[in-house]
Design a protein around this motif. Sequence first.
Motif, short mmCIF file in Angstrom:
data_model
loop_
_atom_site.label_atom_id
_atom_site.label_comp_id
_atom_site.label_asym_id
_atom_site.label_seq_id
_atom_site.Cartn_x
_atom_site.Cartn_y
_atom_site.Cartn_z
N ARG A 44 30.14 43.73 20.78
CA ARG A 44 29.94 44.56 22.48
C ARG A 44 31.40 43.72 22.89
NH1 ARG A 44 24.26 44.77 24.11
NH2 ARG A 44 25.07 43.83 26.02
N LEU A 45 31.81 42.57 23.25
CA LEU A 45 32.94 42.06 23.55
C LEU A 45 34.15 43.26 23.30
CD1 LEU A 45 34.39 39.84 25.52
CD2 LEU A 45 34.34 38.54 23.60
N LEU A 46 34.04 43.85 22.33
CA LEU A 46 35.41 44.56 21.54
C LEU A 46 34.92 45.77 22.79
CD1 LEU A 46 35.94 43.12 18.25
CD2 LEU A 46 36.93 42.36 19.84
N LEU A 47 33.93 46.14 22.72
CA LEU A 47 33.89 47.54 22.88
C LEU A 47 33.94 47.72 24.50
CD1 LEU A 47 30.37 48.99 21.65
CD2 LEU A 47 32.72 49.79 21.36
N VAL A 48 33.81 46.73 25.34
CA VAL A 48 33.90 46.35 26.65
C VAL A 48 34.91 45.71 26.85
CG1 VAL A 48 31.48 46.88 26.87
CG2 VAL A 48 32.93 44.24 27.29
N LEU A 49 36.15 45.70 25.52
CA LEU A 49 37.41 44.53 26.07
C LEU A 49 38.53 45.50 27.09
CD1 LEU A 49 38.95 42.07 26.09
CD2 LEU A 49 39.97 43.38 23.71
N PRO A 50 38.67 46.74 27.14
CA PRO A 50 39.48 47.55 27.43
C PRO A 50 38.85 47.10 29.05
CG PRO A 50 38.93 48.88 25.26
CD PRO A 50 37.85 47.78 25.38
N LEU A 51 38.05 47.07 29.61
CA LEU A 51 37.48 46.79 30.88
C LEU A 51 37.96 45.65 31.58
CD1 LEU A 51 33.74 48.32 30.89
CD2 LEU A 51 35.66 49.09 32.25
N LEU A 52 38.78 44.83 30.68
CA LEU A 52 38.73 43.55 31.47
C LEU A 52 40.11 43.94 32.63
CD1 LEU A 52 38.77 40.43 31.45
CD2 LEU A 52 41.20 40.29 29.43
N ASN A 53 40.53 43.36 33.84
CA ASN A 53 40.92 43.24 34.78
C ASN A 53 40.60 42.25 35.49
OD1 ASN A 53 43.27 44.13 36.51
ND2 ASN A 53 42.36 45.82 37.28
N ASP A 54 41.15 41.22 34.94
CA ASP A 54 40.70 39.50 35.59
C ASP A 54 42.15 39.15 36.26
OD1 ASP A 54 39.47 37.32 35.91
OD2 ASP A 54 38.70 37.19 34.37
N LEU A 55 41.57 38.03 37.29
CA LEU A 55 43.21 37.58 38.31
C LEU A 55 43.35 36.31 37.60
CD1 LEU A 55 42.62 38.99 42.04
CD2 LEU A 55 44.52 39.24 40.28
N ASP A 56 42.49 35.32 36.65
CA ASP A 56 42.45 34.51 36.52
C ASP A 56 41.55 33.81 35.29
OD1 ASP A 56 42.07 32.00 36.82
OD2 ASP A 56 40.45 31.23 37.94
N LEU A 57 41.91 35.15 34.23
CA LEU A 57 41.25 34.80 32.87
C LEU A 57 41.35 33.07 32.54
CD1 LEU A 57 40.69 37.10 30.80
CD2 LEU A 57 43.28 36.15 29.83
N PRO A 58 40.31 32.84 32.05
CA PRO A 58 40.26 31.25 31.45
C PRO A 58 40.62 31.09 30.50
CG PRO A 58 38.27 32.96 30.97
CD PRO A 58 39.13 33.67 31.88
N ALA A 59 41.22 29.80 30.29
CA ALA A 59 41.93 29.29 29.07
C ALA A 59 41.03 30.07 27.80
CB ALA A 59 41.66 28.07 29.04
N ALA A 60 39.81 29.58 27.52
CA ALA A 60 39.03 29.99 26.41
C ALA A 60 38.70 30.97 26.37
CB ALA A 60 37.81 29.28 26.66
N ALA A 61 39.43 32.37 27.05
CA ALA A 61 38.98 33.59 26.25
C ALA A 61 39.81 33.88 25.36
CB ALA A 61 40.08 34.17 27.67
N PRO A 62 41.26 33.58 24.95
CA PRO A 62 41.65 33.74 24.03
C PRO A 62 40.77 33.44 22.67
CG PRO A 62 43.67 33.06 25.08
CD PRO A 62 42.80 32.82 25.63
N ALA A 63 40.67 32.19 22.31
CA ALA A 63 39.37 32.05 21.17
C ALA A 63 38.40 32.39 21.56
CB ALA A 63 39.31 29.91 21.44
#
Length: 206
Positions: A142-161
């Motif tokens: 589900r996360l990978l399907l909607v990932l192209p919608l990411l548009n965030d001004l403040d990406l959290p440090a935990a996001a890459p993991a």
Amino acid sequence: MLIKGYDDGPLVAGEPLMTRPGFWSNHLMGMCDDGAGHPVPEWFGDDGADADALSEVLFDPGHWPVFRVPAAEGPGVVVVYRNQPGDYGIDYLLTPPGRSSTEQLTDWEGDLAENGLTWHELVRIADTPVHEAEGAADPAARLLLVLPLLNDLDLPAAAPARLGAALAAAGSPQDTVTHTAESLLAHLMGRSRHDADWASPLSGGY
């Protein structure tokens, strides 16, 4: 399958394609940025033959795959591969809670428009499947399907993991998954940002 606004489209359920070799490289590889511009299907655990074979199915004008991501808390998302000759695109539709209709959020034709969702909104959608509803239920997929919608001004440090874990669950090799996650985020975060008054499409409530 019927979706308002797609009356003439030969819509088909796309979820069975998600487990086939070549799917994730087709869905995500175009958003990778390794600094040299050379992403390969192997980043996603695929090979070139898998990716080519699956692309013939995904982008067949006679079938428009639809991937449903219903959410138990707040709006969900529907992804439509709009394989219209001369008007190809991947549409991302918002499904307000309690409604059967959808509202177009954005589309991707080489790059997304400026609409998008925050990382926390994507995680909320990924982590709240509606198990009795049709559509993708696995949080990683589900996360990978909607990932192209990411548009965030403040990406959290935990996001890459978190993204790396989702990619690994989908078949990305452990020795390259960190690089793949970072490459995807580098591309997504490299988009033009909204101004300071930008509000998520979800912030108004439905």
